[in-house]
Design a protein around this motif. Sequence first.
Motif, PDB file in Angstrom:
ATOM      1  N   ALA A 183      61.550   8.659   0.008  1.00 53.49           N
ATOM      2  CA  ALA A 183      61.159  10.062  -0.093  1.00 53.49           C
ATOM      3  C   ALA A 183      60.309  10.469   1.116  1.00 53.49           C
ATOM      4  CB  ALA A 183      60.372  10.298  -1.382  1.00 53.49           C
ATOM      5  N   PRO A 184      60.595  11.613   1.728  1.00 54.86           N
ATOM      6  CA  PRO A 184      59.830  12.037   2.901  1.00 54.86           C
ATOM      7  C   PRO A 184      58.365  12.324   2.599  1.00 54.86           C
ATOM      8  CG  PRO A 184      61.355  13.768   2.197  1.00 54.86           C
ATOM      9  CD  PRO A 184      61.704  12.540   1.418  1.00 54.86           C
ATOM     10  N   ASP A 185      58.035  12.669   1.343  1.00 52.82           N
ATOM     11  CA  ASP A 185      56.653  13.005   1.000  1.00 52.82           C
ATOM     12  C   ASP A 185      55.867  11.808   0.467  1.00 52.82           C
ATOM     13  OD1 ASP A 185      58.470  13.133  -1.130  1.00 52.82           O
ATOM     14  OD2 ASP A 185      57.228  14.502  -2.302  1.00 52.82           O
ATOM     15  N   LEU A 186      56.421  10.611   0.560  1.00 56.08           N
ATOM     16  CA  LEU A 186      55.708   9.412   0.124  1.00 56.08           C
ATOM     17  C   LEU A 186      54.639   9.035   1.150  1.00 56.08           C
ATOM     18  CD1 LEU A 186      55.491   6.956  -1.859  1.00 56.08           C
ATOM     19  CD2 LEU A 186      57.126   5.785  -0.355  1.00 56.08           C
ATOM     20  N   THR A 187      53.428   8.801   0.680  1.00 56.73           N
ATOM     21  CA  THR A 187      52.361   8.312   1.557  1.00 56.73           C
ATOM     22  C   THR A 187      52.670   6.886   2.001  1.00 56.73           C
ATOM     23  OG1 THR A 187      50.696   9.704   0.501  1.00 56.73           O
ATOM     24  CG2 THR A 187      49.900   7.772   1.703  1.00 56.73           C
ATOM     25  N   ARG A 188      52.678   6.664   3.304  1.00 60.70           N
ATOM     26  CA  ARG A 188      53.009   5.336   3.839  1.00 60.70           C
ATOM     27  C   ARG A 188      51.900   4.764   4.721  1.00 60.70           C
ATOM     28  NH1 ARG A 188      57.890   8.165   3.711  1.00 60.70           N
ATOM     29  NH2 ARG A 188      59.548   7.055   2.582  1.00 60.70           N
ATOM     30  N   ASN A 189      50.749   5.402   4.705  1.00 65.06           N
ATOM     31  CA  ASN A 189      49.667   4.953   5.580  1.00 65.06           C
ATOM     32  C   ASN A 189      48.324   4.953   4.857  1.00 65.06           C
ATOM     33  OD1 ASN A 189      49.402   7.717   5.359  1.00 65.06           O
ATOM     34  ND2 ASN A 189      49.063   8.087   7.546  1.00 65.06           N
ATOM     35  N   SER A 190      48.335   4.564   3.588  1.00 65.19           N
ATOM     36  CA  SER A 190      47.069   4.476   2.863  1.00 65.19           C
ATOM     37  C   SER A 190      46.162   3.450   3.521  1.00 65.19           C
ATOM     38  CB  SER A 190      47.309   4.066   1.404  1.00 65.19           C
ATOM     39  OG  SER A 190      47.721   5.167   0.639  1.00 65.19           O
ATOM     40  N   PRO A 191      44.868   3.721   3.598  1.00 63.73           N
ATOM     41  CA  PRO A 191      43.947   2.717   4.128  1.00 63.73           C
ATOM     42  C   PRO A 191      43.969   1.463   3.248  1.00 63.73           C
ATOM     43  CG  PRO A 191      42.879   4.868   3.951  1.00 63.73           C
ATOM     44  CD  PRO A 191      44.178   4.969   3.220  1.00 63.73           C
ATOM     45  N   ARG A 192      43.898   0.318   3.888  1.00 64.66           N
ATOM     46  CA  ARG A 192      43.794  -0.922   3.122  1.00 64.66           C
ATOM     47  C   ARG A 192      42.444  -0.972   2.401  1.00 64.66           C
ATOM     48  NH1 ARG A 192      47.566  -4.909   4.417  1.00 64.66           N
ATOM     49  NH2 ARG A 192      48.917  -4.345   6.179  1.00 64.66           N
ATOM     50  N   LEU A 208      52.963   7.607  -7.487  1.00 65.60           N
ATOM     51  CA  LEU A 208      52.847   8.435  -8.685  1.00 65.60           C
ATOM     52  C   LEU A 208      53.114   9.906  -8.408  1.00 65.60           C
ATOM     53  CD1 LEU A 208      50.283   8.061 -11.521  1.00 65.60           C
ATOM     54  CD2 LEU A 208      50.735  10.318 -10.582  1.00 65.60           C
ATOM     55  N   SER A 209      52.506  10.477  -7.382  1.00 71.47           N
ATOM     56  CA  SER A 209      52.674  11.911  -7.144  1.00 71.47           C
ATOM     57  C   SER A 209      54.123  12.250  -6.800  1.00 71.47           C
ATOM     58  CB  SER A 209      51.736  12.379  -6.019  1.00 71.47           C
ATOM     59  OG  SER A 209      52.020  11.705  -4.808  1.00 71.47           O
ATOM     60  N   VAL A 210      54.795  11.348  -6.096  1.00 70.43           N
ATOM     61  CA  VAL A 210      56.199  11.580  -5.737  1.00 70.43           C
ATOM     62  C   VAL A 210      57.064  11.572  -6.999  1.00 70.43           C
ATOM     63  CG1 VAL A 210      58.144  10.716  -4.386  1.00 70.43           C
ATOM     64  CG2 VAL A 210      55.821  10.524  -3.486  1.00 70.43           C
ATOM     65  N   VAL A 211      56.843  10.598  -7.864  1.00 70.36           N
ATOM     66  CA  VAL A 211      57.620  10.516  -9.109  1.00 70.36           C
ATOM     67  C   VAL A 211      57.305  11.697 -10.013  1.00 70.36           C
ATOM     68  CG1 VAL A 211      58.034   9.132 -11.176  1.00 70.36           C
ATOM     69  CG2 VAL A 211      57.786   8.005  -8.961  1.00 70.36           C
ATOM     70  N   ARG A 212      56.043  12.053 -10.102  1.00 71.42           N
ATOM     71  CA  ARG A 212      55.645  13.176 -10.961  1.00 71.42           C
ATOM     72  C   ARG A 212      56.367  14.458 -10.560  1.00 71.42           C
ATOM     73  NH1 ARG A 212      51.576  15.297 -14.205  1.00 71.42           N
ATOM     74  NH2 ARG A 212      50.310  13.424 -14.369  1.00 71.42           N
ATOM     75  N   ARG A 213      56.512  14.689  -9.269  1.00 75.92           N
ATOM     76  CA  ARG A 213      57.177  15.920  -8.805  1.00 75.92           C
ATOM     77  C   ARG A 213      58.670  15.910  -9.091  1.00 75.92           C
ATOM     78  NH1 ARG A 213      53.231  15.553  -4.599  1.00 75.92           N
ATOM     79  NH2 ARG A 213      54.575  14.232  -3.289  1.00 75.92           N
ATOM     80  N   ARG A 214      59.269  14.742  -9.137  1.00 76.15           N
ATOM     81  CA  ARG A 214      60.727  14.652  -9.269  1.00 76.15           C
ATOM     82  C   ARG A 214      61.197  14.396 -10.691  1.00 76.15           C
ATOM     83  NH1 ARG A 214      59.499  13.597  -4.215  1.00 76.15           N
ATOM     84  NH2 ARG A 214      61.045  13.795  -2.521  1.00 76.15           N
TER      85      ARG A 214
END
Length: 279
Positions: A183-192, A208-214
């Motif tokens: 998904a293009p709106d998935l966060t892929r750079n969360s701080p460790r 979670l937010s991506v699944v919630r929207r879809r």
Amino acid sequence: MTESIAWPAPAKLNLMLRIVGRRLDGYHELQTVFQFLDRRDELHFQPRSDGRILLSTPLPGVPWETDLTVRAANLLKQYKKPAQGVTISIDKHLPMGGGLGGGSSDAATTLVALNQIWETGLDHATLAELGFTLGADVPIFIHGRAAWAEGIGETLTDLDLPQPWYLVLAPDCHVSTAEIFSAPDLTRNSPRIKIRDFLEGDRRNDCLSVVRRRYNKVAAALDWLDQFAPAQMTGTGACVFAAFSDASTAQAVHNRLPADLVGFVARGINLSPLLTQIT
């Protein structure tokens, strides 16, 4: 070991899931925490003298030869070339595609059980390496202990976690892991974060937010459960869960489920019943 033994394949929860990067091969770098549940599938293995691998309980819509248990058995057979075959049967209790790891757990149990039944003599590290080729979650089930995981889920550090009672809800939908991770709106750079941060309450799930929207049904399940305790999602869903201090409280909330939701109460456990069965 005999074929009459029921071999456990427990469910897991992701108590946290952060996506901290993406590798050149397309895999996502993760931080997550795995804990097992005392709810499980059960597998039986009937050795065969003709060398064939069969599944007597195929899942609806899944060709038997693509089932993860059959693939796991074939993988071990190709690696060690035992003379025996096996007929596998599965007493299925875990929902498919819900983020509880049912298929991966079944595959891990198949590798561990047949390693004993066929006397192939592989250690857990080798079995985990084989299992990883079947799916990123297979190694944690072979490892058998609650753990902090990094990399793409294969680098494990054991954790001694509280073992609460969980109410797990299974919305009536199948969430595609591939869809969510692409998904293009998935966060892929969360701080460790550090293990300490998780233990102090950081339970974020970047999916979670991506699944919630879809998926409206997942959103509805989260909203309903959140009335009673902080609601979380395991993996990419669809299953959601909340922790309770005792079974009676979790069951009381379960008893209030609306007609369009199904779920179950299970205890969180740090030691897999598969591990205790072979030690």
